[in-house]
Design a protein around this motif. Structure first.
Motif, PDB file in Angstrom:
ATOM      1  N   ASN A  15      -5.169  -4.619   5.331  1.00  0.00           N
ATOM      2  CA  ASN A  15      -4.584  -3.422   4.741  1.00  0.00           C
ATOM      3  C   ASN A  15      -5.215  -3.261   3.354  1.00  0.00           C
ATOM      4  O   ASN A  15      -4.929  -4.040   2.441  1.00  0.00           O
ATOM      5  N   THR A  20       6.264   2.476  15.546  1.00  0.00           N
ATOM      6  CA  THR A  20       5.091   3.043  14.887  1.00  0.00           C
ATOM      7  C   THR A  20       5.390   3.477  13.457  1.00  0.00           C
ATOM      8  O   THR A  20       4.482   3.831  12.728  1.00  0.00           O
ATOM      9  N   THR A  21       6.659   3.466  13.096  1.00  0.00           N
ATOM     10  CA  THR A  21       6.993   3.901  11.739  1.00  0.00           C
ATOM     11  C   THR A  21       6.731   2.802  10.715  1.00  0.00           C
ATOM     12  O   THR A  21       6.713   3.083   9.520  1.00  0.00           O
ATOM     13  N   PRO A  33      -3.210   2.439   7.196  1.00  0.00           N
ATOM     14  CA  PRO A  33      -1.917   1.736   7.124  1.00  0.00           C
ATOM     15  C   PRO A  33      -0.797   2.427   7.911  1.00  0.00           C
ATOM     16  O   PRO A  33       0.197   1.789   8.259  1.00  0.00           O
ATOM     17  N   TYR A  34      -0.977   3.714   8.180  1.00  0.00           N
ATOM     18  CA  TYR A  34       0.095   4.482   8.820  1.00  0.00           C
ATOM     19  C   TYR A  34      -0.222   4.860  10.265  1.00  0.00           C
ATOM     20  O   TYR A  34       0.589   5.503  10.933  1.00  0.00           O
ATOM     21  N   PRO A  65      -4.362  -1.108  13.482  1.00  0.00           N
ATOM     22  CA  PRO A  65      -4.634   0.318  13.717  1.00  0.00           C
ATOM     23  C   PRO A  65      -5.957   0.514  14.460  1.00  0.00           C
ATOM     24  O   PRO A  65      -6.771  -0.414  14.518  1.00  0.00           O
ATOM     25  N   GLU A 110      -5.676   6.387   5.795  1.00  0.00           N
ATOM     26  CA  GLU A 110      -5.085   6.657   7.109  1.00  0.00           C
ATOM     27  C   GLU A 110      -4.648   5.380   7.828  1.00  0.00           C
ATOM     28  O   GLU A 110      -3.610   5.354   8.489  1.00  0.00           O
ATOM     29  N   HIS A 143       4.863   0.351   8.309  1.00  0.00           N
ATOM     30  CA  HIS A 143       3.591   0.300   7.590  1.00  0.00           C
ATOM     31  C   HIS A 143       2.801  -0.917   8.083  1.00  0.00           C
ATOM     32  O   HIS A 143       3.379  -1.929   8.488  1.00  0.00           O
ATOM     33  N   PRO A 160      -4.547   8.606  -0.487  1.00  0.00           N
ATOM     34  CA  PRO A 160      -3.893   7.943   0.655  1.00  0.00           C
ATOM     35  C   PRO A 160      -4.889   7.655   1.776  1.00  0.00           C
ATOM     36  O   PRO A 160      -5.688   8.503   2.143  1.00  0.00           O
ATOM     37  N   GLU A 186      -0.865   4.736  14.302  1.00  0.00           N
ATOM     38  CA  GLU A 186      -0.159   4.068  15.400  1.00  0.00           C
ATOM     39  C   GLU A 186      -0.982   2.873  15.865  1.00  0.00           C
ATOM     40  O   GLU A 186      -2.186   2.992  16.099  1.00  0.00           O
ATOM     41  N   THR A 196      -9.876   4.638  12.299  1.00  0.00           N
ATOM     42  CA  THR A 196      -9.161   4.980  11.060  1.00  0.00           C
ATOM     43  C   THR A 196      -9.809   4.293   9.860  1.00  0.00           C
ATOM     44  O   THR A 196      -9.911   4.877   8.777  1.00  0.00           O
TER      45      THR A 196
END
Lengths: 147, 127
Positions: B63, A7-8, A81-82, A61, A79, A10, A77, A84, A65
Motif C-alpha cells: 500500500n 470490498t469496503t 488502496p480502494y 488489488p 486507486e 482499505h 488519491p 476491489e 490499478t
C-alpha cells in the motif's frame, strides 16, 4: 485458511487482517533483473506475508490499478488502496504480479534488446556466496540461469 | 472485521486523540537477512525487497505512501564476513525516502570503505 473480506475495507486494513490470520509463505523463486548497464543485477525477493495474501486471495488489488497509479501525482488519491480485491493466485501468477508492481516497465515491457534482462529463477540458483556481489550480471547462457 | 470510530482514546484517567494512534503507527516495517541468499523474516505492508547490491536494498510497499514526505528509520546488526562483530555499536544504517512506492535502506561500518551486507536489517516507515 480463506479470509472473507468486504470490498469496503482499505487495503491497509486487509493487509493487517491477513497478517494476523495467514501463515507466511517463503517463495521458491527470486527475480533477477538488470535495469541499468552500469549497475549490478538486482534480485527481487518476494515478501512471505505478501505471498500468503496473494495465494489466499481477496486481499490484493488488481495489478492494473498499480500501473495506473504510476501516473498519479504525489499527494493525489491513489486507486489501488480502494480497489476491489482479486481472487487467489498461483505462486507463478503472484511472481508475475510482483514483477509488474515492483520492477520498472522499462525492464519487463519496453525493453527491445537481445540481452536477457529479467529471469525468474529458483532460489537455490541464486549464489549464496555474495563475493563480488557488485559485479553480478545475468548469465546469457540458456543452460545456466544463475547470476 | 469491525471498525471503531472514536475521536479520543482514554484509559480512564488520561485521554489522547485517536489521530495520535493512527498517525503514530508504523505504516510499514520489515526485518530481513541481507547476507547469503537474502530473505525477509517478517514485515507489514511490504510486497518485496530488492537486493540492489552489496549492503543496499530497496523496500517495496504494498500500500503505497500518499507522497514522498514520509519518514524511514533503519537499523542493522551484524556483518556477513566476520570482519565486524555482531552487536558492534558502530554499525550504521541509512534509510532514504525515494518514492511513495519504495524506500532505500543501506548498511555500513565506519571502518569499511564501502557498503557491506548485514545479517539483520530492519526498517520502519511512518507517515
Amino acid at each position: 485458511m480463506r479470509i472473507q473480506m468486504t470490498t469496503t475495507l482499505h487495503l491497509w486494513d486487509r493487509l493487517a487482517e491477513a497478517k494476523s490470520h495467514l501463515t507466511p509463505v517463503q517463495s521458491k523463486y527470486r527475480v533477477l533483473f538488470e535495469d541499468s548497464q552500469d549497475e549490478p543485477a538486482k534480485v527481487l525477493v518476494p515478501d512471505p506475508n505478501w505471498m500468503a495474501a496473494a495465494l489466499a486471495g481477496s486481499i490484493l488489488p488488481p495489478i492494473d490499478t498499480y500501473l495506473r497509479d504510476r501516473d498519479v501525482p504525489d499527494g493525489q488519491p491513489k486507486e489501488h488502496p480502494y480497489a476491489e480485491p482479486i481472487g487467489p493466485m498461483t505462486e507463478e501468477e503472484a511472481i508475475e504480479y510482483l514483477i509488474m508492481k515492483d520492477i520498472s516497465p522499462a525492464v519487463w515491457r519496453d525493453y527491445v534488446g537481445n540481452r536477457v534482462v529479467l529471469k525468474i529463477t529458483p532460489v537455490e540458483l541464486i549464489p549464496s556466496d555474495r563475493s563480488f556481489r557488485n559485479a553480478w550480471k545475468i548469465t546469457q547462457d540458456a543452460e545456466r540461469i544463475a547470476a | 472485521m469491525s471498525t471503531i470510530i472514536a475521536s479520543n482514546i482514554s484509559d480512564g484517567t488520561t485521554s489522547v486523540a485517536s489521530t495520535y494512534v493512527v498517525n503514530g503507527s508504523a505504516k510499514a516495517w520489515v526485518n530481513f537477512n541481507g547476507t547469503s541468499t537474502v530473505a525477509i523474516r517478517d514485515s507489514l505492508n511490504v510486497g518485496s525487497i530488492t537486493d540492489v547490491g552489496t549492503g543496499q536494498y530497496r523496500v517495496n510497499f504494498t500500500n503505497a505512501m500518499p507522497d514522498a514526505n514520509y519518514s524511514v528509520i533503519a537499523t542493522v546488526n551484524g556483518a556477513d564476513t566476520g570482519t565486524y562483530e555482531f552487536n558492534d555499536s558502530r554499525h550504521q544504517a541509512l534509510g532514504v525516502v525515494l518514492s511513495p512506492t519504495y524506500a532505500s535502506v543501506s548498511s555500513k561500518h565506519p571502518a569499511a570503505t564501502a557498503w557491506y551486507d548485514v545479517w539483520q536489517m530492519s526498517a520502519a516507515i511512518f507517515s
